[in-house]
Design a protein around this motif. Structure first.
Motif, PDB file in Angstrom:
ATOM      1  N   PRO A   1      -4.563 -31.147  -6.331  1.00 57.99           N
ATOM      2  CA  PRO A   1      -4.639 -31.379  -7.772  1.00 57.99           C
ATOM      3  C   PRO A   1      -4.793 -32.862  -8.084  1.00 57.99           C
ATOM      4  N   VAL A   2      -5.343 -33.160  -9.269  1.00 55.39           N
ATOM      5  CA  VAL A   2      -5.392 -34.538  -9.750  1.00 55.39           C
ATOM      6  C   VAL A   2      -4.509 -34.627 -10.986  1.00 55.39           C
TER       7      VAL A   2
ATOM      8  N   PRO B   1      -0.968 -46.205 -14.545  1.00 49.88           N
ATOM      9  CA  PRO B   1      -2.020 -46.681 -13.633  1.00 49.88           C
ATOM     10  C   PRO B   1      -2.034 -45.961 -12.292  1.00 49.88           C
ATOM     11  N   ALA B   2      -0.928 -45.301 -11.926  1.00 50.11           N
ATOM     12  CA  ALA B   2      -0.883 -44.591 -10.650  1.00 50.11           C
ATOM     13  C   ALA B   2      -1.540 -43.216 -10.714  1.00 50.11           C
ATOM     14  N   CYS B   3      -1.915 -42.757 -11.898  1.00 49.70           N
ATOM     15  CA  CYS B   3      -2.558 -41.445 -12.046  1.00 49.70           C
ATOM     16  C   CYS B   3      -3.953 -41.471 -11.413  1.00 49.70           C
ATOM     17  N   ASP B   4      -4.441 -40.292 -11.050  1.00 52.54           N
ATOM     18  CA  ASP B   4      -5.783 -40.200 -10.467  1.00 52.54           C
ATOM     19  C   ASP B   4      -6.854 -40.546 -11.498  1.00 52.54           C
ATOM     20  N   LEU B   5      -6.664 -40.086 -12.736  1.00 54.74           N
ATOM     21  CA  LEU B   5      -7.569 -40.427 -13.832  1.00 54.74           C
ATOM     22  C   LEU B   5      -6.723 -41.062 -14.927  1.00 54.74           C
TER      23      LEU B   5
ATOM     24  N   HIS C   1       0.459 -36.928 -17.878  1.00 53.35           N
ATOM     25  CA  HIS C   1       0.212 -35.973 -18.965  1.00 53.35           C
ATOM     26  C   HIS C   1      -0.039 -34.554 -18.450  1.00 53.35           C
ATOM     27  N   ALA C   2      -0.979 -34.397 -17.523  1.00 60.27           N
ATOM     28  CA  ALA C   2      -1.359 -33.056 -17.059  1.00 60.27           C
ATOM     29  C   ALA C   2      -1.851 -33.116 -15.623  1.00 60.27           C
ATOM     30  N   GLU C   3      -1.811 -31.944 -14.996  1.00 57.97           N
ATOM     31  CA  GLU C   3      -2.301 -31.798 -13.625  1.00 57.97           C
ATOM     32  C   GLU C   3      -3.419 -30.756 -13.637  1.00 57.97           C
TER      33      GLU C   3
ATOM     34  N   ARG D   1      -1.951 -27.624 -15.790  1.00 58.65           N
ATOM     35  CA  ARG D   1      -0.491 -27.614 -15.921  1.00 58.65           C
ATOM     36  C   ARG D   1      -0.044 -28.832 -16.714  1.00 58.65           C
ATOM     37  N   ASP D   2       0.616 -28.576 -17.819  1.00 61.76           N
ATOM     38  CA  ASP D   2       1.170 -29.664 -18.626  1.00 61.76           C
ATOM     39  C   ASP D   2       2.397 -30.233 -17.915  1.00 61.76           C
ATOM     40  N   LEU D   3       2.511 -31.563 -17.876  1.00 55.93           N
ATOM     41  CA  LEU D   3       3.607 -32.227 -17.160  1.00 55.93           C
ATOM     42  C   LEU D   3       4.688 -32.735 -18.111  1.00 55.93           C
ATOM     43  N   GLY D   4       4.892 -31.993 -19.218  1.00 60.05           N
ATOM     44  CA  GLY D   4       5.904 -32.389 -20.195  1.00 60.05           C
ATOM     45  C   GLY D   4       5.398 -33.435 -21.165  1.00 60.05           C
TER      46      GLY D   4
END
Length: 429
Positions: free
Chosen positions: A30-31, A37-41, A52-54, A65-68
């Motif tokens: 998953p991304v 800044p550590a997120c894939d996008l 935010h989301a996966e 998938r919402d990450l809260g």
């Protein structure tokens, strides 16, 4: 045209909002999208949470998938916590809209040749493989070969080496499944005397032994996770530090890796490192099983007859029909062994039509005697292949073709089970 390179890739792209046009490639894992800044996008949107989301591209759609997230994640205007949706669905995070699309794999014109090194085939499937190998061999690119046992992965690796600028250098083979887990790092990277109990002398290790040539890492999927991490560092830094040494040594090695396992599924299950997979699969080649290229049987038979200096005569008749109907769980290696046995039973110099072929039952008894005339690795592969096919056939029948229930019972992912069934000819792709 059916490709023999890696399975299709996916791209997640910002189609509206801040950062429009920004995108990230999606692979087997998953991304994560978000403001961190550590997120894939990374999204420059004040309404987007740090994580935010996966998003995970699947065989039949897209898992969101919402990450809260404070402002929620929406799919086509519907707020979701977790859902599997159509691949082309619009995903909204804050004021930013994303869309995932499949990138078609690169296409190559099938080669005109019918041989590449010791690999032989006139079929479209094999000429596609040859075309990729022709392009990859002269480069320094790392190559990942994937295919069932007996499809010729080591022959392909040797052919890559022989058609490269490193052909005059060493070709070193390491079977990652054969070395004990406690010794595999010493085998690959070397050690200094006294580095551990039993280290009575220095050892150069495979990377240094292959200097100026090619290192073939067979059955790379069997490498323990700790050794995977160290291998990744060696590939990235192009230096190797033997166990017990305090200084790294530069390496000049091209790596070709191979496995009969589904590395995509292993990455999903976190049994194989995502970053190492992509470092190895710069060029990813899938070698087809023999049952998917039965039209190659005549040219393979001629090739094996030539190797023995025997005139085959017409490649036709009952013997060819029997071979064409055989499932070949052991692939080309099994065909070679069938011929070797037939030459013994037929006096050694018989033409193809006169061979006394013995194909066995196709599914050996669990009490079948192990063939100790074979090398250990080959005997083990044949036993494992026979076990897998028998187990999967019984499992598939027990659950009446219900892959979801069968996968749950076997402790496998649905995608991995489907891949195994297709490999053994128990289910059409």
């Amino acid at each position: 045209m059916r490709t023999r390179t890696a399975a299709r890739a996916f791209v997640c792209k910002v189609v509206s909002g801040s950062g429009e046009g920004r995108q990230v490639a999606m692979g087997a894992r998953p991304v994560v999208v978000g403001a961190d800044p550590a997120c894939d996008l990374v999204l420059d949107d004040p309404k987007v949470s740090r994580r935010h989301a996966e998003l995970h591209a699947l065989e039949g759609g897209l898992r969101v998938r919402d990450l809260g997230a404070t402002n929620g994640t929406y799919v086509d205007a519907v707020r979701v916590t977790e859902a599997v949706v159509a691949l082309a669905a619009s995903i909204r995070c804050g004021d930013t809209t994303l869309r995932v699309s499949a990138e078609p794999p690169p296409q190559v014109t099938p080669s005109a040749r019918e041989r590449f090194g010791a690999l032989v085939g006139e079929s479209l499937a094999m000429r596609e493989v040859f075309a990729v190998l022709e392009l990859a061999s002269p480069t320094e690119a790392t190559v990942l070969l994937q295919g069932e046992s007996g499809t010729g992965k080591e022959l392909a690796a040797r052919a890559i080496h022989d058609h490269s600028a490193r052909a005059a250098g060493p070709f070193v083979v390491v079977d990652c499944s054969a070395a004990a887990e406690t010794l595999i790092e010493s085998h690959l990277f070397g050690h200094k005397r006294g580095a551990f109990t039993g280290a009575v002398a220095d050892r150069r290790g495979a990377f240094l032994e292959a200097t100026g040539g090619t290192l073939f890492l067979d059955e790379i999927a069997e490498l323990p996770l700790g050794a995977q991490a160290r291998l990744l560092r060696v590939l990235e830094a192009r230096t190797v530090q033997p166990l017990g040494s305090d200084r790294p040594v530069p390496t000049d090695v091209r790596v070709v890796a191979a496995t009969h396992r589904d590395l995509y599924a292993m990455v999903e299950e976190k049994a194989f490192r995502f970053d190492l997979f992509h470092r190895l699969a710069v060029v990813h080649v899938q070698l087809p099983p023999l049952r998917e290229r039965r039209e190659d049987l005549p040219c393979l038979l001629r090739h094996f007859f030539e190797g023995r200096g025997v005139e085959p005569g017409p490649i036709a008749g009952d013997n060819l029909g029997r071979l064409q109907a055989h499932p070949f769980p052991g692939n080309v290696r099994e065909l070679r062994n069938i011929l070797d046995r037939a030459w013994v039973l037929s006096g050694g110099g018989a033409a193809f039509a006169a061979l006394n072929l013995w194909l066995g039952s196709g599914v050996p008894s669990p009490f079948e005697v192990v063939d100790s005339t074979l090398p250990f690795k080959e005997a083990k592969e044949r036993w494992v292949a026979a076990f897998e096919r028998r187990y999967l056939a019984d499992l598939y029948a027990r659950y009446q073709g219900n892959i979801t229930r069968a996968a749950e019972h076997a402790g496998l992912t649905r995608g991995h089970l489907r891949e195994l069934l297709e490999q053994h000819g128990l289910k059409r792709s």
